[in-house]
Enzyme design. Structure first.
Site: not given
Length: 502
Positions: A181, A382
């Protein structure tokens, strides 16, 4: 440019469907852009490259990939059997495999593309809401808490993690799959004893079996770096919650992580004894954000604050990759400035100037994409968000330009978060306009067709894979990143696209 060379460039672009142009116009220019090799920044003149305004979307192949069945859990370990830690060594560098989540099934449910797609969009809406909440007024204090390579497997069938990486944990190392992440700043793993744990593929990590596991005391400087840390029996406690309702609670520890042949000692990790959420299949999370408690933040001296990754395309049999270190920075990438947001140090912002459809820039004010002095707006890259979002005014202009150039394609009703869809049942391939991102400094990234027109079922419905943002924040999601090497050079504050694909 000789005709034969121009033809060769055109053929390569059509085959790979990856076009990175270093000019914002179709006339010859000498735009200065940054190019990096081993951390050294220099200036280089760029030349105009012409790309087609339209490209072909292989409908048949895309639909075939929706019918690809993920491997069974019993076959899961065979995916990386050639190396226990799933890495390759090339020229002294460790290249860790990335595998899309579609390739692996963590349940016995029938693989249905519509079900998988809708579940992914449901998670995506929660992910975006979580990011916006973290970046909204008054939540700045939560950044470090909420944000506390190897093999990356996409987590699309179950759980919120889209891509997984396989690393060795403890001494001796025990292989575990971790969600990667880029917007998180903590490394954590489920640990025994576990009062509440979700299902994971590998056995739970037992600190008692690791000779290198060392708990962190409440008085430790490491504990001080964790916002809102607690204390229990002299041990530093952490608690991280995510916008989708997932959370992890436990104690902070120092542990050894193994990436292929590379051993990294004394990494601060969260040892989660109470965990809930949508990380099914993975043992925990490897935070790659820009904060001090992320894996990158803790190892900045060893990695040069640099990493490179390529997210494998959905439904394909190929692997992506993840590399750490300044030596992983490629020559020949299109480099753009990395933008810092003091209110959100975890996130990697980039400066987007505009959008293009069919080789024509859409009339959208550059201010729509800018990060303002209050830390609002801007464009975040992201890995955990699937679908790229733009502020409504930009999205609508972008979408309308695409619709205008696809009037020959039969339309279909909107699906989930997508309002622009097409019925391509019976087509082998279709001609679609190019979609491009115009970045600060001159580079233009032209996406492959299957990165912006994607199947949402196995019956031929394809949708324009963008959505409006509920705020002024823009997010460059992983669907649009797929197949393109992306490099983050924090030390020199640049982000690179290409030149490699996966």
């Amino acid at each position: 440019m000789p005709a034969s060379r121009a033809l060769l460039v055109l053929v390569v672009v059509m085959l790979l469907q990856l076009a990175i142009s270093d000019t914002a116009t179709k006339t010859s220019t000498n735009t200065s852009t940054a190019t990096t090799h081993h951390g050294n920044i220099s200036k280089a003149e760029t030349k105009t490259t012409l790309y087609p305004d339209f490209q072909l979307l292989n409908v048949k192949q895309a639909l075939t990939e929706t019918k690809t069945r993920p491997i069974k859990p019993s076959q899961y370990q065979e995916l990386f059997k050639t190396n226990p830690n799933d890495s390759e060594s090339t020229g002294g560098k460790q290249k860790l495999k990335l595998v899309h989540r579609d390739k692996v099934s963590f349940s016995n449910q029938l693989h249905n593309h519509s079900h998988v797609f809708n579940a992914r969009m449901h998670r995506d809406v929660k992910r975006v809401a979580s990011l916006i909440h973290r970046l909204s007024s008054g939540s700045a204090a939560k950044y470090e808490v909420e944000n506390f390579g190897s093999d990356v497997v996409s987590g699309m069938n179950q759980g919120s993690g889209e891509y997984f990486v396989r690393i060795g944990l403890g001494s001796p190392p025990r292989s575990q799959y971790m969600v990667i992440d880029s917007g998180s700043d903590i490394v954590w793993v489920q640990c025994k004893p576990c009062t509440q744990c979700y299902h994971q593929t590998d056995p739970l990590f037992d600190p008692a079996d690791s000779a290198s596991f060392m708990g962190v005391s409440c008085s430790s400087a490491v504990c001080d770096r964790v916002e809102n840390a607690g204390c229990n029996s002299g041990r530093c406690r952490y608690e991280v919650s995510y916008g989708d309702g997932s959370y992890t609670k436990g104690t902070l520890a120092l542990e050894t992580l193994t990436f292929g042949r590379t051993v990294v000692r004394n990494v601060a990790i969260g040892c989660g004894h109470s965990n809930r959420g949508m990380f099914v299949g993975a043992a925990g999370l490897l935070g790659l954000g820009g904060g001090s408690m992320s894996f990158m933040g803790q190892l900045s001296g060893q990695t040069g604050n640099a990493f490179s990754y390529c997210l494998v395309s959905r439904g394909t049999s190929t692997n992506g990759f993840l590399e750490f270190g300044s030596e992983a920075m490629p020559v020949g990438a299109a480099w753009i400035p990395l933008v810092r947001n003091p209110r959100a140090p975890s996130f990697y912002y980039i400066r987007l100037l505009g959008l293009g459809v069919g080789g024509t820039r859409v009339p959208i004010s550059e201010d729509v994409f800018q990060l303002n002095e209050l830390g609002s707006g801007g464009v975040v890259m992201d890995t955990g968000t699937a679908v790229t979002r733009f502020p409504t005014v930009a999205y609508e202009a972008f979408r309308n330009a695409f619709i205008e150039q696809t009037q020959n394609l039969p339309r279909a009703s909107g699906v989930s978060i997508f309002d622009t869809c097409y019925n391509l049942f019976g087509f082998l391939s279709v001609r679609v306009p190019t979609v491009s991102f115009y970045f600060s400094g001159g580079p233009i990234l032209t996406l492959p067709a299957n990165n912006f027109l994607i199947p949402v079922d196995d019956a031929g419905t394809f949708c324009f894979a963008f959505a409006p943002s509920p705020s002024g924040l823009s997010i460059l999601g992983n669907i649009q990143q797929e197949g393109i090497q992306i490099s983050v050079d924090e030390a020199n504050e640049f982000v690179g696209f290409g030149p490699n694909i996966c």
